[in-house]
Design an enzyme around this catalytic site. Structure first.
Site, PDB file in Angstrom:
ATOM      1  N   ASP A  13     -45.877  -5.283 -12.808  1.00 48.03           N
ATOM      2  CA  ASP A  13     -46.010  -6.719 -12.523  1.00 48.03           C
ATOM      3  C   ASP A  13     -44.648  -7.383 -12.335  1.00 48.03           C
ATOM      4  O   ASP A  13     -43.626  -6.868 -12.795  1.00 48.03           O
ATOM      5  CB  ASP A  13     -46.726  -7.430 -13.678  1.00 48.03           C
ATOM      6  CG  ASP A  13     -48.243  -7.280 -13.606  1.00 48.03           C
ATOM      7  OD1 ASP A  13     -48.739  -6.614 -12.684  1.00 48.03           O
ATOM      8  OD2 ASP A  13     -48.937  -7.839 -14.481  1.00 48.03           O
ATOM      9  N   ASP A  14     -44.682  -8.547 -11.719  1.00 51.11           N
ATOM     10  CA  ASP A  14     -43.502  -9.426 -11.600  1.00 51.11           C
ATOM     11  C   ASP A  14     -42.414  -8.876 -10.680  1.00 51.11           C
ATOM     12  O   ASP A  14     -41.245  -9.212 -10.842  1.00 51.11           O
ATOM     13  CB  ASP A  14     -42.885  -9.759 -12.971  1.00 51.11           C
ATOM     14  CG  ASP A  14     -43.910 -10.264 -13.979  1.00 51.11           C
ATOM     15  OD1 ASP A  14     -44.958 -10.778 -13.556  1.00 51.11           O
ATOM     16  OD2 ASP A  14     -43.663 -10.152 -15.190  1.00 51.11           O
ATOM     17  N   HIS A 134     -50.658 -14.060 -12.462  1.00 51.45           N
ATOM     18  CA  HIS A 134     -49.552 -14.084 -13.420  1.00 51.45           C
ATOM     19  C   HIS A 134     -50.030 -14.813 -14.678  1.00 51.45           C
ATOM     20  O   HIS A 134     -50.628 -15.888 -14.594  1.00 51.45           O
ATOM     21  CB  HIS A 134     -48.376 -14.835 -12.775  1.00 51.45           C
ATOM     22  CG  HIS A 134     -47.121 -14.852 -13.590  1.00 51.45           C
ATOM     23  ND1 HIS A 134     -46.586 -13.719 -14.169  1.00 51.45           N
ATOM     24  CD2 HIS A 134     -46.273 -15.871 -13.888  1.00 51.45           C
ATOM     25  CE1 HIS A 134     -45.464 -14.047 -14.804  1.00 51.45           C
ATOM     26  NE2 HIS A 134     -45.249 -15.343 -14.657  1.00 51.45           N
TER      27      HIS A 134
END
Length: 303
Positions: A13-14, A134
Site C-alpha cells: 500500500d501507499d 486508504h
C-alpha cells in the site's frame, strides 16, 4: 490443507507516498516479496511511482484517498465538505467524525473518487484493475455506496474487504487500535451486500491488520494465513484454489519534508516499522514457506 492451492496477493500500500517508500516497495517486488501495489495518486511521489511500475512491470491498482492530504479534483481544492479549516482532508479519524455528523457531501466524495481514477489513468496509461481505500474509508457508511458506483461505472472488478479472520484473538494489539479495527470490521460486514450488488469481487481471505508494522513476523504471517484458511467454509477449502490478500506497508522510513500527500509524512511513515516490514517480507524462510505450502504469489489482474 497442504494440497490446497493458495493464490496470495501481497499488496504494498501507499505507493507514491514518498521516494523512500517507492524504493522499498520496488525492492520488495524485485525480491519476489510483494506481487501487487496500490498507488496513492495524491502522494507527493505518485508520478515517480507510476514510472517505476512501468519500468519494472509492477501490477498496480488505486489506493483511493479521502482522508490524508489534498484532493486531486481542482474544484474541491478550495471549497469542499471534504476539507478541514487548514484546507486538507479531515484525517483518518476526522473523516469518520465528519461523516457521522452528516457533514460530508457524497456527491463531492464521488467527484473526488472519479478524479482519482482519471489521474491514475493519466499516470499509468490504464484503469486500475483493483481499487481499495486508504485507511479503509471505502467501507464506511454512505461512502461504500458511492465507491461501489464508481467501480461499476469504470468496470473496476476488484476491491478489498478488510475482514480479518482471527483478529479477535490478537491480544498484542493495543485496545485503542483494536477498537478502530473492530469498527473497520463492522463497516466491512455491512459493505458486503453493497459490493456484491454492484458485481465487485475481492479475495476470499484478507490479512493485514494483525501483521502490521512491529507485529509483522514470518510466524505472524504464517499463523494468520493458517487460521484464516482453517476458518473457511468447507466448500471453499475443497475448491481448487483460495485467494488471499495480504496488505503490507514496506518502505524505507520517510525523511521530512519529503513525502506525504500534501502535509508531509506521518509518524508511521517515518518510523522503523516500515523497514521492519520490508526486512520481514524478503526473508528466505517466508519464501520457502510459500513454496512448501503451494502458495503462489500473484496480482488481481492474474485472477
Amino acid at each position: 490443507l497442504r494440497m490446497l492451492q493458495v493464490k496470495l496477493i501481497v499488496t504494498g500500500d501507499d505507493f507514491g507516498y514518498c521516494p523512500r517508500r517507492n524504493q522499498g516497495i520496488v525492492d520488495c517486488f524485485l525480491a519476489g516479496a510483494v506481487s501487487n501495489v496500490s498507488l496513492l495518486v495524491n502522494g507527493s511521489a505518485a508520478a515517480d511511482a507510476a514510472k517505476l511500475a512501468r519500468r519494472y512491470n509492477i501490477p498496480i491498482g488505486l489506493h483511493a484517498n479521502l482522508s490524508e492530504g489534498s484532493p486531486v479534483c481542482e474544484v474541491l481544492k478550495t471549497n469542499s465538505s471534504l476539507l478541514n479549516q487548514d484546507g486538507f482532508f479531515h484525517g483518518k479519524m476526522g473523516f469518520r467524525t465528519a461523516l457521522s455528523k452528516g457533514l460530508l457531501n457524497m456527491s463531492e466524495v464521488k467527484q473526488e473518487l472519479k478524479a482519482q481514477v482519471e489521474l491514475f489513468r493519466e499516470l499509468t496509461g490504464h484503469l486500475p484493475p483493483h481499487m481499495d481505500g486508504h485507511q479503509h474509508v471505502h467501507v464506511l457508511p454512505e461512502v461504500r455506496h458511492v465507491f461501489a458506483e464508481v467501480l461499476e461505472e469504470y468496470g473496476i472488478k476488484y476491491t478489498r474487504v478488510p475482514i480479518e479472520p482471527g483478529l479477535h484473538n490478537c491480544d498484542w494489539i493495543p485496545p485503542a487500535l483494536m477498537d478502530f479495527y473492530l469498527g473497520v470490521e463492522e463497516d466491512s460486514f455491512n459493505t458486503v451486500d453493497v459490493f456484491t450488488k454492484h458485481g465487485i469481487r475481492w479475495a476470499d481471505i484478507y490479512i493485514g491488520l494483525s501483521t502490521m508494522g512491529r507485529n509483522m513476523s514470518v510466524s505472524s504471517i504464517r499463523s494468520a494465513m493458517d487460521s484464516a484458511i482453517l476458518q473457511l467454509p468447507a466448500k471453499a477449502r475443497h475448491s481448487s484454489a483460495v485467494t488471499v490478500e495480504l496488505m503490507v506497508h514496506p518502505g524505507y522510513p520517510s525523511v521530512p519534508p519529503a513525502g506525504g500527500c500534501g502535509e508531509g509524512p506521518d509518524d508511521f511513515s517515518q518510523s522503523w516499522e516500515r523497514l521492519h516490514e520490508l526486512q520481514t517480507l524478503i526473508k528466505p524462510e517466508l519464501q520457502s514457506h510459500y513454496k512448501s505450502r503451494n502458495i503462489q504469489l500473484c496480482s488481481f489482474k492474474d485472477l
